[in-house]
Design a protein around this motif. Structure first.
Motif, PDB file in Angstrom:
ATOM      1  N   ILE A  54      47.060  26.672  28.366  1.00  0.00           N
ATOM      2  CA  ILE A  54      47.826  25.919  29.358  1.00  0.00           C
ATOM      3  C   ILE A  54      47.513  24.426  29.242  1.00  0.00           C
ATOM      4  CG2 ILE A  54      48.239  25.608  31.828  1.00  0.00           C
ATOM      5  CD1 ILE A  54      47.646  28.537  32.223  1.00  0.00           C
ATOM      6  N   THR A  55      46.255  24.107  28.931  1.00  0.00           N
ATOM      7  CA  THR A  55      45.900  22.702  28.723  1.00  0.00           C
ATOM      8  C   THR A  55      46.615  22.132  27.503  1.00  0.00           C
ATOM      9  OG1 THR A  55      43.711  23.083  29.696  1.00  0.00           O
ATOM     10  CG2 THR A  55      43.999  21.090  28.387  1.00  0.00           C
ATOM     11  N   ALA A  56      46.681  22.911  26.428  1.00  0.00           N
ATOM     12  CA  ALA A  56      47.404  22.467  25.240  1.00  0.00           C
ATOM     13  C   ALA A  56      48.884  22.277  25.554  1.00  0.00           C
ATOM     14  CB  ALA A  56      47.221  23.474  24.103  1.00  0.00           C
ATOM     15  N   ALA A  57      49.456  23.186  26.363  1.00  0.00           N
ATOM     16  CA  ALA A  57      50.861  23.035  26.767  1.00  0.00           C
ATOM     17  C   ALA A  57      51.036  21.790  27.628  1.00  0.00           C
ATOM     18  CB  ALA A  57      51.310  24.274  27.527  1.00  0.00           C
ATOM     19  N   TYR A  58      50.043  21.504  28.477  1.00  0.00           N
ATOM     20  CA  TYR A  58      50.101  20.304  29.320  1.00  0.00           C
ATOM     21  C   TYR A  58      50.089  19.040  28.456  1.00  0.00           C
ATOM     22  CZ  TYR A  58      48.211  16.533  32.191  1.00  0.00           C
ATOM     23  OH  TYR A  58      47.985  15.325  32.793  1.00  0.00           O
ATOM     24  N   VAL A  59      49.198  18.989  27.470  1.00  0.00           N
ATOM     25  CA  VAL A  59      49.163  17.831  26.570  1.00  0.00           C
ATOM     26  C   VAL A  59      50.494  17.690  25.845  1.00  0.00           C
ATOM     27  CG1 VAL A  59      48.071  16.847  24.510  1.00  0.00           C
ATOM     28  CG2 VAL A  59      46.659  17.936  26.273  1.00  0.00           C
ATOM     29  N   GLY A  60      51.022  18.821  25.366  1.00  0.00           N
ATOM     30  CA  GLY A  60      52.309  18.781  24.679  1.00  0.00           C
ATOM     31  C   GLY A  60      53.423  18.279  25.569  1.00  0.00           C
ATOM     32  N   MET A  61      53.429  18.689  26.842  1.00  0.00           N
ATOM     33  CA  MET A  61      54.470  18.248  27.759  1.00  0.00           C
ATOM     34  C   MET A  61      54.338  16.772  28.093  1.00  0.00           C
ATOM     35  SD  MET A  61      56.741  20.468  28.329  1.00  0.00           S
ATOM     36  CE  MET A  61      57.538  19.415  29.534  1.00  0.00           C
ATOM     37  N   VAL A  62      53.128  16.276  28.231  1.00  0.00           N
ATOM     38  CA  VAL A  62      52.934  14.847  28.510  1.00  0.00           C
ATOM     39  C   VAL A  62      53.526  14.002  27.386  1.00  0.00           C
ATOM     40  CG1 VAL A  62      51.211  13.016  28.714  1.00  0.00           C
ATOM     41  CG2 VAL A  62      50.910  15.140  29.983  1.00  0.00           C
ATOM     42  N   VAL A  63      53.156  14.328  26.149  1.00  0.00           N
ATOM     43  CA  VAL A  63      53.626  13.541  25.006  1.00  0.00           C
ATOM     44  C   VAL A  63      55.131  13.722  24.811  1.00  0.00           C
ATOM     45  CG1 VAL A  63      53.302  13.073  22.554  1.00  0.00           C
ATOM     46  CG2 VAL A  63      51.344  13.772  23.949  1.00  0.00           C
ATOM     47  N   ALA A  64      55.628  14.962  24.939  1.00  0.00           N
ATOM     48  CA  ALA A  64      57.054  15.211  24.753  1.00  0.00           C
ATOM     49  C   ALA A  64      57.895  14.544  25.837  1.00  0.00           C
ATOM     50  CB  ALA A  64      57.325  16.718  24.733  1.00  0.00           C
ATOM     51  N   THR A  65      57.380  14.492  27.063  1.00  0.00           N
ATOM     52  CA  THR A  65      58.110  13.838  28.156  1.00  0.00           C
ATOM     53  C   THR A  65      58.248  12.341  27.889  1.00  0.00           C
ATOM     54  OG1 THR A  65      57.321  15.475  29.747  1.00  0.00           O
ATOM     55  CG2 THR A  65      58.129  13.403  30.640  1.00  0.00           C
ATOM     56  N   LEU A  66      57.193  11.731  27.397  1.00  0.00           N
ATOM     57  CA  LEU A  66      57.264  10.304  27.083  1.00  0.00           C
ATOM     58  C   LEU A  66      58.137  10.056  25.856  1.00  0.00           C
ATOM     59  CD1 LEU A  66      53.572   9.309  27.844  1.00  0.00           C
ATOM     60  CD2 LEU A  66      55.604   8.882  29.236  1.00  0.00           C
ATOM     61  N   TRP A  67      58.147  10.983  24.919  1.00  0.00           N
ATOM     62  CA  TRP A  67      59.086  10.877  23.806  1.00  0.00           C
ATOM     63  C   TRP A  67      60.523  10.932  24.320  1.00  0.00           C
ATOM     64  CZ3 TRP A  67      60.404   9.741  19.002  1.00  0.00           C
ATOM     65  CH2 TRP A  67      61.583  10.272  18.501  1.00  0.00           C
ATOM     66  N   CYS A  68      60.786  11.832  25.260  1.00  0.00           N
ATOM     67  CA  CYS A  68      62.121  11.947  25.856  1.00  0.00           C
ATOM     68  C   CYS A  68      62.522  10.634  26.528  1.00  0.00           C
ATOM     69  CB  CYS A  68      62.143  13.096  26.858  1.00  0.00           C
ATOM     70  SG  CYS A  68      63.743  13.379  27.642  1.00  0.00           S
TER      71      CYS A  68
END
Length: 323
Positions: free
Chosen positions: A123-137
């Motif tokens: 879940i932490t890895a998914a959280y990191v992925g979502m943070v970076v992907a959200t800023l990419w968006c």
């Protein structure tokens, strides 16, 4: 794994989370660091015990997260109501991803998913992925307003979706491989994770701001949207200072009731609200197709009906008088 320790007088080092985690309890901190048990901050917010004996961490921050979810729902509703605004479908995806990021952080920070559980690292890895992907968006939306790709088209939407998915997958992979010490990644030297989580995220934000400044200066007559943009940047910067620089001092001054995470979550919400306000100020909706809370009064343009109205206004002929 050994228990977490509180490092003393840790200096900042590029690629290391030791100093950062000594200041604030990030979800990543139990999984990285030169100490195998993770790094515990020198000061952190009080916990509260709920029914069943479960401890809830960061209760003040969780309250901010709930408010953020409500405000995000309101912003999504308003964006979806602007049917003909430029980049409507692309920017709403950013807010959906922001909401998912808040939910993941809610689960991790609150101890609803304990750090000792097997699911915590995923879940932490998914959280990191979502943070970076959200800023990419967000960065991708900086291109959309230039109309280099027609907004709202399958080409634009699928480019955004697939690229965001790719950024998420790369960030998730780097995170989970670091947590599990899979070569060439290591939890004791998490340089790759540091670059993905901090450097890439910061780069996406800076590039988005630069693109929007170029847009407003070169394409728009009104300069007022720059105020919204810079206000959001200032709120975000203040939140970073609260979280990574002043967290321990705030925690001690507040007698452990709140720490830097609380103020960072609040400032991040304000920054996201400024992103919405900026987008709303640079886009125009066609009022003919918009849906508002008040009923529209439509003017009849049929020339035949208008002619009938004019005839009705003429005085009626009077009979001649008989002598």
């Amino acid at each position: 794994m050994t228990s977490a320790v509180q490092p003393t007088n840790v200096a900042f080092s590029f690629g290391s989370f030791d100093y950062i985690c000594s200041q604030v309890a990030l979800p990543i901190c139990p999984l990285v660091g030169t100490t195998l048990g993770g790094i515990e901050p020198t000061c952190y917010s009080r916990n509260i015990q709920v029914a069943g004996g479960m401890l809830i961490f960061e209760p003040g921050t969780l309250a901010i997260h709930i408010v953020a979810l409500i405000m995000t729902a309101i912003m999504i509703y308003n964006i979806r109501s602007k049917y003909t605004a430029v980049g409507r479908k692309e920017i709403v995806m950013f807010f959906y991803m922001y909401a998912v990021t808040i939910i993941l952080e809610f689960l991790l920070v609150s101890n609803i998913v304990p750090s000792a559980s097997g699911a915590f690292q995923y879940i932490t890895a998914a959280y990191v992925g979502m943070v970076v992907a959200t800023l990419w968006c967000l960065f991708f939306n900086g291109f959309v307003v230039f109309q280099w790709i027609d907004d709202g088209t399958p080409k634009s939407l699928w480019t955004l979706r697939l690229s965001s998915l790719l950024v998420f997958a790369i960030s998730f992979a780097v995170s989970i491989l670091t947590f599990q010490n899979r070569s060439p990644f290591s939890s004791t030297a998490p340089t790759g994770l540091f670059i993905v989580y901090f450097i890439f995220s910061a780069a996406f934000i800076v590039l988005y701001v630069v693109l929007q400044v170029v847009l407003v200066v070169n394409k728009l007559d009104d300069r007022w949207p720059l105020g919204d943009l810079f206000a959001g940047l200032v709120f975000f910067a203040i939140g970073i200072v609260f979280e990574f620089v002043l967290s321990a001092r705030i925690c001690n001054l507040a007698n452990h009731y709140v720490d830097g995470i609380f103020f960072c979550a609040f400032c991040s919400l304000l920054a996201v609200m400024m992103v919405y306000k900026f987008w709303d100020s640079i886009t125009k909706d066609d009022l003919e197709f918009s849906v508002g809370g008040r009923a529209n009064v439509w003017e009849v343009k049929d020339p035949l009906l208008a002619e009938d109205d004019r005839l009705d206004d003429l005085p009626l002929p009077q009979e001649p008088r008989r002598m």
